[in-house]
Design a protein around this motif. Structure first.
Motif, mmCIF file in Angstrom:
data_model
loop_
_atom_site.group_PDB
_atom_site.id
_atom_site.type_symbol
_atom_site.label_atom_id
_atom_site.label_comp_id
_atom_site.label_asym_id
_atom_site.label_seq_id
_atom_site.Cartn_x
_atom_site.Cartn_y
_atom_site.Cartn_z
ATOM 1 N N CYS A 49 -21.506 4.113 -35.534
ATOM 2 C CA CYS A 49 -20.527 4.261 -36.619
ATOM 3 C C CYS A 49 -20.510 5.667 -37.204
ATOM 4 O O CYS A 49 -19.574 6.030 -37.926
ATOM 5 C CB CYS A 49 -20.814 3.243 -37.729
ATOM 6 N N ASN A 53 -16.153 6.985 -36.439
ATOM 7 C CA ASN A 53 -16.067 5.613 -36.983
ATOM 8 C C ASN A 53 -16.343 4.567 -35.916
ATOM 9 O O ASN A 53 -15.802 3.457 -35.942
ATOM 10 C CB ASN A 53 -14.687 5.381 -37.626
ATOM 11 N N GLY A 54 -17.185 4.919 -34.942
ATOM 12 C CA GLY A 54 -17.602 3.975 -33.911
ATOM 13 C C GLY A 54 -16.481 3.538 -32.995
ATOM 14 O O GLY A 54 -16.581 2.498 -32.341
ATOM 15 N N CYS A 56 -13.646 2.628 -34.072
ATOM 16 C CA CYS A 56 -12.796 1.691 -34.819
ATOM 17 C C CYS A 56 -11.564 2.421 -35.347
ATOM 18 O O CYS A 56 -11.536 3.651 -35.443
ATOM 19 C CB CYS A 56 -13.565 1.096 -36.002
ATOM 20 N N CYS A 62 -16.569 -0.015 -39.727
ATOM 21 C CA CYS A 62 -17.498 -0.085 -38.610
ATOM 22 C C CYS A 62 -18.853 -0.548 -39.131
ATOM 23 O O CYS A 62 -19.392 0.024 -40.082
ATOM 24 C CB CYS A 62 -17.623 1.290 -37.947
ATOM 25 N N GLN A 64 -22.782 -1.491 -37.905
ATOM 26 C CA GLN A 64 -23.789 -1.477 -36.840
ATOM 27 C C GLN A 64 -24.473 -2.833 -36.779
ATOM 28 O O GLN A 64 -24.896 -3.386 -37.790
ATOM 29 C CB GLN A 64 -24.827 -0.389 -37.095
ATOM 30 N N ALA A 70 -21.870 -1.921 -32.379
ATOM 31 C CA ALA A 70 -21.156 -2.050 -33.651
ATOM 32 C C ALA A 70 -19.975 -2.984 -33.492
ATOM 33 O O ALA A 70 -19.505 -3.249 -32.384
ATOM 34 C CB ALA A 70 -20.684 -0.681 -34.140
ATOM 35 N N CYS A 72 -16.007 -3.841 -35.309
ATOM 36 C CA CYS A 72 -14.944 -3.242 -36.118
ATOM 37 C C CYS A 72 -14.157 -4.348 -36.805
ATOM 38 O O CYS A 72 -13.719 -5.303 -36.148
ATOM 39 C CB CYS A 72 -13.994 -2.424 -35.241
ATOM 40 N N LYS A 83 -10.095 -2.350 -33.539
ATOM 41 C CA LYS A 83 -9.832 -1.122 -32.791
ATOM 42 C C LYS A 83 -8.444 -0.589 -33.146
ATOM 43 O O LYS A 83 -8.212 0.614 -33.194
ATOM 44 C CB LYS A 83 -9.917 -1.379 -31.281
#
Length: 258
Positions: A49, A53-54, A56, A62, A64, A70, A72, A83
């Motif tokens: 994240c 933002n991982g 997302c 996001c 973890q 992770a 979203c 996503k």
């Protein structure tokens, strides 16, 4: 002589989250496990994240859930798989809860405003047009509307203001005199006797009056009886102050006769 296995004891001094790999006799290399980062001696969970933002959507949160793992979740006011998140317009469903005669405007997340359309008044959740239109929208007053339409009486569709005393629908339907008035051609006079021009008289204002002149020309007498307003000592106002753009409607329990 036998080669010393540097990984044999205590994972070779590597992190518990690392793999100890023998290289040459007495030596080893520490490699962090998948999902971890570091020099092998110290390995820390990778938080996806923290970067972009991982993966997302920018309108998602996001979270973890494990090493380099992770999930979203779209933020409030958005829908999607995390996503990809799409803004939910409150106004897109059922006009945002606004009146059908109102304009719904999205202002910010989970917020919207309701504004009555031109030629309507109200708070946006309830909007009223002119009193001629409003007669049809209420079952208590719709029969009076149909009588006006049948005789092409459109006085109260004008700019006004008007005050209207409307006999309840069931009263108009059950009174045998109505058919007689229609056959004699005097129903228009009876209907206009329930209308007052050039005045938007709310219930409270009516309590201060004793007589008002109808559009038909005759006076309507107003009195107070047992905390209720009574017209011509007979018809009681049972519902009051239905305000439209050009006047006000009061529902009565008897027909006024000039």
């Amino acid at each position: 002589c036998s080669a010393i296995d540097a990984c044999e004891s205590s994972n070779g001094g590597c992190s518990a989250q690392a793999e100890c790999r023998r290289t040459t006799p007495g030596n080893r290399a520490c490699v962090c496990n998948a999902g971890y980062t570091g020099d092998g001696i110290v390995c820390m969970e990778i938080n996806p994240c923290l970067v972009n933002n991982g993966g997302c959507d920018r309108n998602a949160e996001c979270t973890q859930i494990g090493p380099n793992q992770a999930v979203c979740n779209c933020l409030k006011g958005y829908s999607g798989d995390g996503k990809t998140c799409t803004y939910i317009s409150l106004c897109s469903q059922n006009n945002g809860g606004c009146s059908e005669f109102a304009i719904c405007n999205d202002t910010e997340l989970t917020e919207r405003t309701c504004t009555c359309k031109p030629n309507y008044i109200g708070d946006g959740f309830k909007c009223r047009g002119n009193i001629f239109q409003e007669l049809l929208r209420n079952s208590n007053t719709s029969r009076f509307y149909f009588h006006l339409e049948a005789l092409s009486i459109r006085d109260i569709a004008g700019p006004g203001p008007f005050t209207l005393f409307v006999p309840r629908t069931d009263v108009l339907n059950s009174d045998p005199r109505v058919k007689d008035w229609i056959s004699r051609g005097v129903m228009a006079q009876v209907l206009r006797y329930h209308m007052v021009g050039c005045a938007n008289l709310l219930y409270k204002e009516l309590t201060a009056l004793t007589n008002i002149t109808s559009l038909q020309g005759d006076l309507i007498h107003i009195s107070l009886s047992q905390n209720s307003l009574v017209l011509n000592n007979k018809a009681e106002i049972i519902l009051s102050d239905a305000v439209g753009t050009n006047g006000v409607i009061h529902v009565i329990n008897q027909i006024l006769v000039p």
